[in-house]
Design an enzyme around this catalytic site. Structure first.
Site, mmCIF file in Angstrom:
data_model
loop_
_atom_site.group_PDB
_atom_site.id
_atom_site.type_symbol
_atom_site.label_atom_id
_atom_site.label_comp_id
_atom_site.label_asym_id
_atom_site.label_seq_id
_atom_site.Cartn_x
_atom_site.Cartn_y
_atom_site.Cartn_z
ATOM 1 C CB CYS A 145 -0.936 0.006 1.202
ATOM 2 S SG CYS A 145 -2.058 1.421 1.232
ATOM 3 C CB CYS A 148 -0.833 2.416 3.895
ATOM 4 S SG CYS A 148 -2.416 1.836 3.282
ATOM 5 C CG ASP A 149 2.946 1.196 4.513
ATOM 6 O OD1 ASP A 149 2.442 1.644 5.554
ATOM 7 O OD2 ASP A 149 2.789 0.030 4.111
#
Length: 340
Positions: A145, A148-149
């Site tokens: 992701c 997300c990261d």
């Protein structure tokens, strides 16, 4: 005798627990089946496999994925949700009340539970390649992701790699250019599957290099963080090293919908189809929330949002329809008009 509840939640990620919190506060006494390694994840879902979560509101310093799920679980229990660490293996949505079988029950046995409404919040799992070294560097350089990261400090101003050739891979690669020194996109074939617009945008980006006919075969690092990939030319089989500090999979997700396949409408990729603007499925009384019905955003906060929606939809359904519901075991309408 089967245990009966007005509302049953299947799944224990942000969507399932948010739905439980709303339903419990509405005095509907929901039961939530969190599963045991259902879909390959411990109770809590995908977030239990992540480390720092920096984009969930309310945690200015960030929060560990497992800790976030623990807090959501505690909040569900505080308001009276019954949480059961068992996996549901079978649903019969053709009769009312709906029939539920827990893991370990015989196929020809009576259902273990019945419910007037059910919220499917079983999530989806990112496809991984399970390359040599991947388990060592998962969430320590390897992720599925980018949104997300991607902003995590270990990736900032570092060379990164993305595996995939579709629109998602193109979007995530371009997103990562905000943080990376350079982004390498590994594509197994000699062309991108992405739309022409996305492909053109990717190919002309100054911080992106697309490596066609290329696959990753191994990951390497210092034992703590990823440092390098072994890559192979799929035509010549020649191998080489690619120094990168991050590897992002963008090869798709698998929604956990085997439980409702053949009963609830699914799209071509296996995601549950919901009525636009709601969490309603084609079967009245069956609702879907989180990544099992969301293939676009797939964020913890959007999952929580649809969990709230599902709870409110289910509460309204119980209030408006359950007293007029058909007698037990009467064939249930498939609600085919709901999608029109």
């Amino acid at each position: 005798m089967p245990q009966h509840r007005k509302v049953t939640i299947i799944g224990s990620g942000p969507s399932g627990h948010t739905a439980a919190i709303y339903l419990a506060r509405a005095n509907l006494e929901p039961i939530l089946f969190e599963g045991m390694m259902a879909n390959g994840f411990a109770p809590g879902g995908q977030l239990t496999t992540t480390t720092d979560v920096e984009n969930y509101p309310g945690f200015p310093e960030g929060v560990m994925g497992g800790e976030l799920m623990d807090k959501l679980r505690e909040q569900s229990e505080r308001f009276g949700t019954e949480i059961v660490t068992e996996t549901i293996t079978k649903l019969d949505l053709s009769v009312r009340p709906f029939k539920i079988w827990r893991e370990g029950s015989e196929d020809d046995a009576e259902p273990t539970d019945t419910t007037d409404a059910v919220i499917i919040a079983t999530g989806a799992s990112a496809r991984r390649m399970h390359l040599p070294g991947e388990e060592t560097y998962w969430q320590n350089g390897i992720s599925a992701c980018a949104v997300c990261d991607g902003a995590v400090p270990i990736f900032r101003n570092k060379p990164l790699a993305v595996i995939g050739g579709g629109d998602s891979a193109a979007e995530e690669s371009i997103y990562l250019t905000k943080y990376a020194s350079h982004v390498y996109v590994l594509v197994r074939r000699d062309k991108l599957r992405a739309s022409k617009v996305m492909a053109a945008r990717l190919l002309k980006h100054p911080k992106v290099t697309v490596l066609f006919n290329t696959s990753a075969t191994a990951t390497h690092g210092d034992g703590s963080l990823l440092k390098e990939l072994t890559i192979k030319n799929t035509i010549t089989n020649e191998e080489s090293k690619l120094p990168v500090n991050g590897l992002f999979y963008a090869i798709g997700h698998d929604p956990a919908t085997s439980l409702v396949k053949g009963q609830v409408n699914l799209d071509d990729e296996g995601y549950i189809v919901t009525v636009p603007g709601s969490t309603e499925t084609n079967i009245p009384g069956v609702f879907a929330a989180g990544d099992v019905q969301d293939k676009k955003y797939r964020q913890a906060i959007t999952s929580a949002g649809t969990g709230c929606m599902a709870a409110l939809d289910a509460e309204r359904y119980i209030t408006e329809h359950i007293e007029e519901a058909a007698p037990a075991d009467e064939p249930a309408s498939n609600g085919s008009d709901a999608q029109k």
